[in-house]
Structures are given as structure tokens and as C-alpha cells.
Motif scaffolding. Sequence first.
Motif, mmCIF file in Angstrom:
data_model
loop_
_atom_site.group_PDB
_atom_site.id
_atom_site.type_symbol
_atom_site.label_atom_id
_atom_site.label_comp_id
_atom_site.label_asym_id
_atom_site.label_seq_id
_atom_site.Cartn_x
_atom_site.Cartn_y
_atom_site.Cartn_z
ATOM 1 N N SER A 36 -3.721 -1.392 -0.249
ATOM 2 C CA SER A 36 -3.291 -2.598 0.433
ATOM 3 C C SER A 36 -4.286 -3.405 1.618
ATOM 4 O O SER A 36 -4.333 -4.558 1.573
ATOM 5 N N TYR A 42 -5.099 -11.117 -0.083
ATOM 6 C CA TYR A 42 -4.267 -11.470 -1.056
ATOM 7 C C TYR A 42 -2.687 -11.317 -0.971
ATOM 8 O O TYR A 42 -2.189 -11.692 -1.655
ATOM 9 N N ASN A 43 -2.556 -10.688 0.094
ATOM 10 C CA ASN A 43 -1.047 -10.375 0.592
ATOM 11 C C ASN A 43 -0.478 -9.492 -0.511
ATOM 12 O O ASN A 43 0.694 -10.004 -1.113
ATOM 13 N N ILE A 44 -1.276 -8.336 -1.148
ATOM 14 C CA ILE A 44 -0.564 -7.799 -2.304
ATOM 15 C C ILE A 44 -0.337 -6.314 -1.811
ATOM 16 O O ILE A 44 -1.285 -5.771 -1.165
ATOM 17 N N THR A 80 9.579 -5.436 -8.055
ATOM 18 C CA THR A 80 8.266 -5.753 -7.846
ATOM 19 C C THR A 80 7.617 -6.965 -8.590
ATOM 20 O O THR A 80 7.036 -7.867 -8.323
ATOM 21 N N ALA A 83 8.865 -10.328 -7.275
ATOM 22 C CA ALA A 83 7.901 -10.787 -6.253
ATOM 23 C C ALA A 83 6.678 -11.147 -6.483
ATOM 24 O O ALA A 83 6.108 -11.905 -6.185
ATOM 25 N N MET A 84 6.196 -10.601 -7.676
ATOM 26 C CA MET A 84 4.986 -10.918 -8.330
ATOM 27 C C MET A 84 5.054 -12.425 -8.814
ATOM 28 O O MET A 84 4.115 -13.157 -8.731
ATOM 29 N N ASP A 86 7.249 -14.566 -7.878
ATOM 30 C CA ASP A 86 7.696 -15.480 -6.779
ATOM 31 C C ASP A 86 6.018 -15.811 -6.112
ATOM 32 O O ASP A 86 5.897 -16.898 -5.462
ATOM 33 N N ALA A 87 5.209 -14.827 -6.108
ATOM 34 C CA ALA A 87 3.779 -15.069 -5.293
ATOM 35 C C ALA A 87 2.933 -15.778 -6.311
ATOM 36 O O ALA A 87 1.756 -16.142 -5.918
ATOM 37 N N GLY A 88 3.410 -16.024 -7.665
ATOM 38 C CA GLY A 88 2.570 -16.689 -8.528
ATOM 39 C C GLY A 88 1.261 -16.127 -9.268
ATOM 40 O O GLY A 88 0.325 -16.760 -9.833
ATOM 41 N N VAL A 89 1.527 -14.799 -9.387
ATOM 42 C CA VAL A 89 0.574 -13.745 -9.927
ATOM 43 C C VAL A 89 0.926 -13.390 -11.464
ATOM 44 O O VAL A 89 0.197 -12.891 -12.200
ATOM 45 N N LYS A 109 -4.639 -16.474 -11.089
ATOM 46 C CA LYS A 109 -4.564 -15.960 -9.641
ATOM 47 C C LYS A 109 -4.826 -14.384 -9.886
ATOM 48 O O LYS A 109 -5.608 -13.772 -9.128
#
Length: 184
Positions: A36, A42-44, A80, A83-84, A86-89, A109
Amino acid sequence: MVVKTTVALTTNLEVAMNDFGKEFSIIHRYSRVYMSKMLMEYNIPGRAVPYFMEICAYPGISQEQIAKNLRIDKGAVARTVKAMVDAGVVERRQNPEDKRGYQLYPTDKMKKINMKNEEAREKLNKVLTEGMSEGEIQICRMLLQKMAENLINAVSGDTELRAHEAMIEGKISKDIRRKLREER
């Protein structure tokens, strides 16, 4: 009195030395914190790292396959992955062969982040194996794989544990759960 204290300390020490769970827990927690920290820009979260590896290694993989590969509850995978997305990854696309299913693809990204992830994993592995010879590293890897295999086999062979796991995943009906309780 001194003898009893020594015996108690020895017994506690023997228990601690034979309890692999403590070390596994420490390694797991601190590895996630380390990852982390390495991916902070990258806020991952550290928990997403195995997902990155699966999605980048197998573009088009399903959530169900990720759950099987990582031996993680499907609900946790769904949360998870959401969330990924939503984060655009991660990009979710409907499976053309199964309209009910989705395939997961890394976005540009994610590919960029995954390069940093791979660097971070290499650094983590160096930290974990610091002071170990190449032979010790190979033996450690072999022993950890054997321990994981033993635990998987123990759970797989235990019908009660499998039933519990299936209940968690919502795969068995209420009738089957009732029958299992009646058998006990």
C-alpha cells in the motif's frame, strides 16, 4: 515458584515456536502495508495487488476465475473489482459467450500502475528474503507451497469445512444446511 514460572514460560515459548499462524499473519499484514505504501501515489490498497496481477496476466478473466485462482470468496472479489472499476483501472465487458458473465480487462491506467506494482513486489521479495541464500529461498518457497497445499487438502477433504465455505458463498440451499445440522 520459580520452577513453575520457568515451566510456564517454556510451554508458552514452545507453543509460540510451533504456531506458524502468528508469523503468517505478520507477513501478510505487513506485506499489505508495504505494498500500500509503495502504491500510495495511485491510491491502491494492498488487498488489490493480487487482482492486478491476475487481470494483467489474464486479460478477459472472469471474477469467478479470480476467486478460484486466489482462493478468495466471490463476494470479496466482487467488492474489490467494483472499487477497481470505479477507480478506472479495470474495464468490465459482457462475455460474448455467456451474456450473464463479465470479463475483466486492464485499462491503460492499470497497466501503468501494474509496472509500479511489479517493481514493488520485487522490492518486497528482496525485503522478505534479506539475509537468505538462494538455496534457503528455494527451500522456503518449497516449504510454503507444501504447507499451502496441505491446508488446501485438509479443507477440501473436510466436508464440514467445505459445507461452511459453500454456505458462505451461498451455494447450498437451506434444505442442505438443515440436513447438515441434523447429522451433527
